[in-house]
Design an enzyme around this catalytic site. Sequence first.
Site, PDB file in Angstrom:
ATOM      1  N   ASN A  97      -6.752   4.203 -11.623  1.00 51.48           N
ATOM      2  CA  ASN A  97      -5.578   4.465 -10.788  1.00 51.48           C
ATOM      3  C   ASN A  97      -4.500   3.381 -10.832  1.00 51.48           C
ATOM      4  O   ASN A  97      -3.771   3.176  -9.865  1.00 51.48           O
ATOM      5  CB  ASN A  97      -6.009   4.792  -9.351  1.00 51.48           C
ATOM      6  CG  ASN A  97      -6.769   3.653  -8.710  1.00 51.48           C
ATOM      7  OD1 ASN A  97      -6.968   2.610  -9.325  1.00 51.48           O
ATOM      8  ND2 ASN A  97      -7.175   3.843  -7.469  1.00 51.48           N
TER       9      ASN A  97
ATOM     10  N   HIS B  25      -4.187  -2.214  -8.149  1.00 52.60           N
ATOM     11  CA  HIS B  25      -4.935  -2.613  -6.955  1.00 52.60           C
ATOM     12  C   HIS B  25      -3.927  -3.143  -5.934  1.00 52.60           C
ATOM     13  O   HIS B  25      -2.929  -3.767  -6.309  1.00 52.60           O
ATOM     14  CB  HIS B  25      -5.926  -3.732  -7.298  1.00 52.60           C
ATOM     15  CG  HIS B  25      -6.522  -4.384  -6.082  1.00 52.60           C
ATOM     16  ND1 HIS B  25      -7.569  -3.822  -5.391  1.00 52.60           N
ATOM     17  CD2 HIS B  25      -6.193  -5.522  -5.406  1.00 52.60           C
ATOM     18  CE1 HIS B  25      -7.872  -4.598  -4.356  1.00 52.60           C
ATOM     19  NE2 HIS B  25      -7.047  -5.634  -4.340  1.00 52.60           N
TER      20      HIS B  25
ATOM     21  N   GLU C 250      -8.518 -12.629  -2.083  1.00 54.97           N
ATOM     22  CA  GLU C 250      -8.342 -12.126  -3.450  1.00 54.97           C
ATOM     23  C   GLU C 250      -7.370 -13.002  -4.249  1.00 54.97           C
ATOM     24  O   GLU C 250      -7.588 -13.250  -5.443  1.00 54.97           O
ATOM     25  CB  GLU C 250      -7.857 -10.672  -3.400  1.00 54.97           C
ATOM     26  CG  GLU C 250      -8.925  -9.726  -2.864  1.00 54.97           C
ATOM     27  CD  GLU C 250      -8.421  -8.318  -2.572  1.00 54.97           C
ATOM     28  OE1 GLU C 250      -9.226  -7.504  -2.109  1.00 54.97           O
ATOM     29  OE2 GLU C 250      -7.221  -8.023  -2.804  1.00 54.97           O
TER      30      GLU C 250
ATOM     31  N   ARG D 112       0.851  -1.209   0.000  1.00 60.11           N
ATOM     32  CA  ARG D 112       0.000   0.000   0.000  1.00 60.11           C
ATOM     33  C   ARG D 112       0.884   1.256   0.000  1.00 60.11           C
ATOM     34  O   ARG D 112       0.552   2.253  -0.633  1.00 60.11           O
ATOM     35  CB  ARG D 112      -0.933   0.015   1.224  1.00 60.11           C
ATOM     36  CG  ARG D 112      -1.938  -1.128   1.312  1.00 60.11           C
ATOM     37  CD  ARG D 112      -3.056  -1.068   0.324  1.00 60.11           C
ATOM     38  NE  ARG D 112      -3.781   0.167   0.341  1.00 60.11           N
ATOM     39  CZ  ARG D 112      -4.994   0.322  -0.239  1.00 60.11           C
ATOM     40  NH1 ARG D 112      -5.592  -0.697  -0.854  1.00 60.11           N
ATOM     41  NH2 ARG D 112      -5.599   1.477  -0.215  1.00 60.11           N
TER      42      ARG D 112
HETATM   43  N1  UDP Z   1     -12.740   4.279  -6.771  1.00 61.23           N
HETATM   44  C1  UDP Z   1     -13.383   5.240  -7.552  1.00 61.23           C
HETATM   45  N2  UDP Z   1     -13.839   6.385  -6.915  1.00 61.23           N
HETATM   46  C2  UDP Z   1     -13.717   6.589  -5.590  1.00 61.23           C
HETATM   47  C3  UDP Z   1     -13.062   5.612  -4.804  1.00 61.23           C
HETATM   48  C4  UDP Z   1     -12.599   4.482  -5.431  1.00 61.23           C
HETATM   49  O1  UDP Z   1     -13.520   5.082  -8.754  1.00 61.23           O
HETATM   50  O2  UDP Z   1     -14.163   7.638  -5.082  1.00 61.23           O
HETATM   51  C5  UDP Z   1     -12.225   3.062  -7.426  1.00 61.23           C
HETATM   52  C6  UDP Z   1     -10.710   3.101  -7.604  1.00 61.23           C
HETATM   53  O3  UDP Z   1     -10.384   2.431  -8.827  1.00 61.23           O
HETATM   54  C7  UDP Z   1     -10.249   2.331  -6.387  1.00 61.23           C
HETATM   55  C8  UDP Z   1     -11.315   1.245  -6.258  1.00 61.23           C
HETATM   56  O4  UDP Z   1     -12.528   1.931  -6.617  1.00 61.23           O
HETATM   57  O5  UDP Z   1      -8.948   1.794  -6.565  1.00 61.23           O
HETATM   58  C9  UDP Z   1     -11.464   0.625  -4.895  1.00 61.23           C
HETATM   59  O6  UDP Z   1     -11.621   1.663  -3.945  1.00 61.23           O
HETATM   60  P1  UDP Z   1     -10.827   1.645  -2.560  1.00 61.23           P
HETATM   61  O7  UDP Z   1     -11.425   2.692  -1.692  1.00 61.23           O
HETATM   62  O8  UDP Z   1     -10.773   0.240  -2.047  1.00 61.23           O
HETATM   63  O9  UDP Z   1      -9.372   2.162  -2.983  1.00 61.23           O
HETATM   64  P2  UDP Z   1      -7.965   1.391  -3.026  1.00 61.23           P
HETATM   65  O10 UDP Z   1      -7.962   0.358  -1.944  1.00 61.23           O
HETATM   66  O11 UDP Z   1      -7.861   0.780  -4.419  1.00 61.23           O
HETATM   67  O12 UDP Z   1      -6.934   2.472  -2.821  1.00 61.23           O
HETATM   68 MG    MG Z   2      -9.338  -1.123  -1.513  1.00 63.11          MG
END
Ligand code: UDP
Ligand code: MG
Length: 139
Positions: A114, A117, A128, A87
């Site tokens: 982004n 993952h 996962e 992360r």
């Molecule tokens: N995402 C989005 N809009 C948001 C938040 C998340 O499109 O406001 C998408 C983005 O691709 C993100 C994924 O949903 O990576 C999963 O969200 P999460 O909050 O789990 O973020 P991550 O763990 O990937 O940082």
């Molecule tokens: Mg996430």
Amino acid sequence: MTTNRTFTMIKPDAVENGYIGKILDMITEAGFEIKAMKYTRLSQKQAEDFYAVHAERPFYGELVSYMTSGPIVAAILEKDNAVADFRTLIGATDPSEAAEGTVRKAYAESKGRNAVHGSDSDENADIEGKFHFAFEEIH
Ligand code: UDP
Ligand code: MG
């Protein structure tokens, strides 16, 4: 349970933009060992199930359509403290908030598109990883 493993996907935007090699290089340079890897494309059902935890969020439909829009690279990675260190390596969800030197700062297009993952817990890393790989595919 601590497995020292995490699960990642290089997402469709990063694949489309030609960043597979550069991202894998950052991952291996940071000390992660590849335990399983495949180049694949998520079906509608796989994407819906993988992101089921976000089903009630406003971005869910867009997220599923983006994640099925093209191929991805899925991988299981191993390193001490894998989940937290990965992360840190990928940076904040929104690349405009991601630290210098992170994968998302370098290669993500937007908060939605982004680039990568990363699992958020050991438990989810295990779930996962098993979602994408059979036992025989993990080395
Ligand atoms: N995402 C989005 N809009 C948001 C938040 C998340 O499109 O406001 C998408 C983005 O691709 C993100 C994924 O949903 O990576 C999963 O969200 P999460 O909050 O789990 O973020 P991550 O763990 O990937 O940082
Ligand atoms: Mg996430």
